[in-house]
Motif scaffolding. Structure first.
Motif, PDB file in Angstrom:
ATOM      1  N   LEU A   1      12.702  -3.578   2.878  1.00  0.00           N
ATOM      2  CA  LEU A   1      11.772  -2.490   2.598  1.00  0.00           C
ATOM      3  C   LEU A   1      10.782  -2.909   1.503  1.00  0.00           C
ATOM      4  O   LEU A   1       9.580  -2.658   1.610  1.00  0.00           O
ATOM      5  N   VAL A   2      11.288  -3.564   0.465  1.00  0.00           N
ATOM      6  CA  VAL A   2      10.403  -4.086  -0.586  1.00  0.00           C
ATOM      7  C   VAL A   2       9.456  -5.129   0.006  1.00  0.00           C
ATOM      8  O   VAL A   2       8.260  -5.146  -0.303  1.00  0.00           O
TER       9      VAL A   2
ATOM     10  N   GLU B   1       4.105  -6.841   1.940  1.00  0.00           N
ATOM     11  CA  GLU B   1       3.296  -7.237   3.101  1.00  0.00           C
ATOM     12  C   GLU B   1       2.123  -6.282   3.286  1.00  0.00           C
ATOM     13  O   GLU B   1       1.002  -6.706   3.605  1.00  0.00           O
ATOM     14  N   ALA B   2       2.358  -4.992   3.079  1.00  0.00           N
ATOM     15  CA  ALA B   2       1.298  -3.990   3.222  1.00  0.00           C
ATOM     16  C   ALA B   2       0.216  -4.179   2.167  1.00  0.00           C
ATOM     17  O   ALA B   2      -0.960  -3.871   2.398  1.00  0.00           O
TER      18      ALA B   2
ATOM     19  N   LEU C   1       1.438  -2.504  -6.991  1.00  0.00           N
ATOM     20  CA  LEU C   1       2.643  -1.924  -6.392  1.00  0.00           C
ATOM     21  C   LEU C   1       2.859  -0.504  -6.878  1.00  0.00           C
ATOM     22  O   LEU C   1       3.378   0.346  -6.150  1.00  0.00           O
ATOM     23  N   GLY C   2       2.440  -0.226  -8.116  1.00  0.00           N
ATOM     24  CA  GLY C   2       2.560   1.122  -8.651  1.00  0.00           C
ATOM     25  C   GLY C   2       1.728   2.128  -7.883  1.00  0.00           C
ATOM     26  O   GLY C   2       2.062   3.324  -7.843  1.00  0.00           O
TER      27      GLY C   2
ATOM     28  N   LYS D   1       9.580   6.803   6.990  1.00  0.00           N
ATOM     29  CA  LYS D   1       9.897   6.304   8.334  1.00  0.00           C
ATOM     30  C   LYS D   1       9.071   5.073   8.670  1.00  0.00           C
ATOM     31  O   LYS D   1       9.594   4.089   9.216  1.00  0.00           O
ATOM     32  N   LYS D   2       7.790   5.116   8.349  1.00  0.00           N
ATOM     33  CA  LYS D   2       6.938   3.953   8.620  1.00  0.00           C
ATOM     34  C   LYS D   2       7.421   2.743   7.830  1.00  0.00           C
ATOM     35  O   LYS D   2       7.440   1.615   8.345  1.00  0.00           O
TER      36      LYS D   2
END
Length: 439
Positions: free
Chosen positions: A379-380, A385-386, A405-406, A415-416
């Motif tokens: 998840l991290v 990646e996003a 990241l903040g 969910k996404k």
């Protein structure tokens, strides 16, 4: 006609939000400060009370496969969250009967209240509906005088009386006020914690856990994990055992020493994952002296509690636990307690494989059993990646990485994020297989 449908959808969303707020009301003065909730109750997708009851056979056996499918589609309705979590976390075997679970529940409650009574003899304020936020003993175990602990002494703290040379007792007493300090900071926006009795309930559960877990005791952050269990389950003992099962998964996160932090191994796994799926980003982070990925410490430590609203964090957790679910979880925990061997995930047959969550099913099929490669780590990786383009373009130092990241706080869709994590997990397993089996 299309306009009517849009209007109907709008009112349904408002109704869903209003219903959620009745379960977890926010204090009026905190309304503007809390993160926006994205989770919505969705008919036909969210596991409802009716669907949950229908998943049990007449004698109480649970169709866990059907339940997992529903949770992975739309989460769990707040009215049944607590009892569903007990199964997801391995408190109960879905293949047990109502009667068997009632016997087990009663036995566990008796065990918890025995431990609590044991703690109460040492510190009488436990179980009184109050708690402490100031030390009650010195570092060498000497009781602090009544005058030093102010108005709390009348509640029985001062009667911890005579010096106890037992190192375990002293260490436990030393941590109790820190638990209290953390408790008053926990989920402060919720109306639930306006009640001192509810704050004391959380403190009691954490205090008893700190006493019985000789290895980890209590570390800051456990309060964030325990709080939802205290809110969701009425009986304090049930809250304790739900938390205890959650800690089975997370306790290594809280194992800290002078030379290492609890999540260090997971951070190392995260580094390997990013290096495999996005070597350019990994190299960039290394160049910024961020190759140890310490900026992800908080996300892993308390399972994204800071990045999501309270409701969305609960939704994220149940999605993750459903995706990580393995039908052997209950028997493996019970076997560990008894010191015997249980069947492992790799021994799951085709029938039981269908009762695994999406993430766990992939692990079982590929034989991947790295306990540090949890869904939270992927998840991290999905968050990184996003933010890949922004990190490569704008991050000139670790402070920039933390700030970028903040920006995800309150802006992630649970969910996404989980679905992206599953994609990265699949990609990583594929690359790992190619690396270990070169042509």
């Amino acid at each position: 006609m299309f306009g009517c449908q849009k209007m109907a959808a709008f009112f349904l969303r408002r109704a869903s939000t209003a219903e959620l707020q009745t379960f977890y009301p926010i204090r009026p003065e905190c309304q503007e400060d809390v993160l926006k909730t994205r989770f919505k109750l969705r008919a036909g997708k969210t596991l409802s009370s009716r669907r949950w009851q229908a998943a049990f056979s007449q004698d109480g056996h649970l169709d866990i496969e059907k339940v997992l499918r529903r949770i992975q589609r739309g989460g769990v309705h707040p009215s049944i969250k607590g009892e569903v979590w007990e199964f997801l976390l391995g408190c109960y075997d879905p293949n047990s009967s109502f009667e068997e679970r009632n016997i087990l529940r009663q036995r566990r409650r008796e065990q918890y209240y025995e431990w609590k009574a044991e703690c109460q003899k040492k510190v009488p304020i436990i179980g009184s509906g109050k708690f402490i936020t100031t030390p009650i003993v010195t570092d060498d175990g000497q009781p602090i005088e009544e005058s030093s602990i102010g108005n709390m002494s009348s509640n029985g703290v001062a009667s911890t009386s005579s010096l106890n040379s037992d190192k375990k007792v002293t260490q436990w007493k030393l941590i109790l006020h820190q638990i209290g300090l953390d408790v008053v900071r926990t989920d402060r926006a919720l109306v639930f914690y306006e009640s001192e009795a509810n704050l004391a309930k959380l403190w009691d559960v954490l205090a008893v856990y700190a006493w019985v877990d000789n290895d980890i005791s209590y570390v800051q952050g456990m309060n964030d994990i325990c709080s939802p269990m205290v809110i969701l389950l009425d009986d304090e003992a049930d809250s304790f055992w739900c938390f205890e099962r959650a800690m089975r998964r997370l306790r290594e996160n809280f194992r800290c020493s002078s030379s290492s932090i609890g999540v260090q191994t997971q951070l190392g796994t995260l580094s390997q994952i990013v290096k495999a799926i996005n070597p350019k980003l990994h190299q960039h982070l290394e160049d910024l002296d961020g190759g140890e990925y310490l900026f992800a410490f908080r996300m892993l430590m308390v399972l994204f509690r800071r990045e999501f609203s309270f409701i969305d964090a609960l939704y994220l957790w149940e999605l993750m636990w459903a995706m990580e679910y393995n039908p052997t979880i209950f028997s493996s925990y019970e076997a560990a307690k008894a010191g015997t061997r249980s069947s492992t995930a790799s021994e799951v047959d085709d029938r039981l494989l269908k009762q695994c969550g999406k993430f766990e099913r992939k692990n079982v099929k590929t034989g991947s059993r790295d306990q540090h490669s949890t869904l939270a780590v992927f998840l991290v990786a999905s968050v990184l990646e996003a933010k890949n383009k922004k990190l490569l373009k704008e991050a000139k130092g670790l402070d920039d990485v933390v700030q970028i990241l903040g920006d995800t706080t309150g802006n992630l869709d649970a969910k996404k994020a989980c679905n992206e994590a599953l994609k990265i997990h699949k990609k990583y397993l594929s690359k790992s297989k190619k690396t270990s089996n070169p042509i």
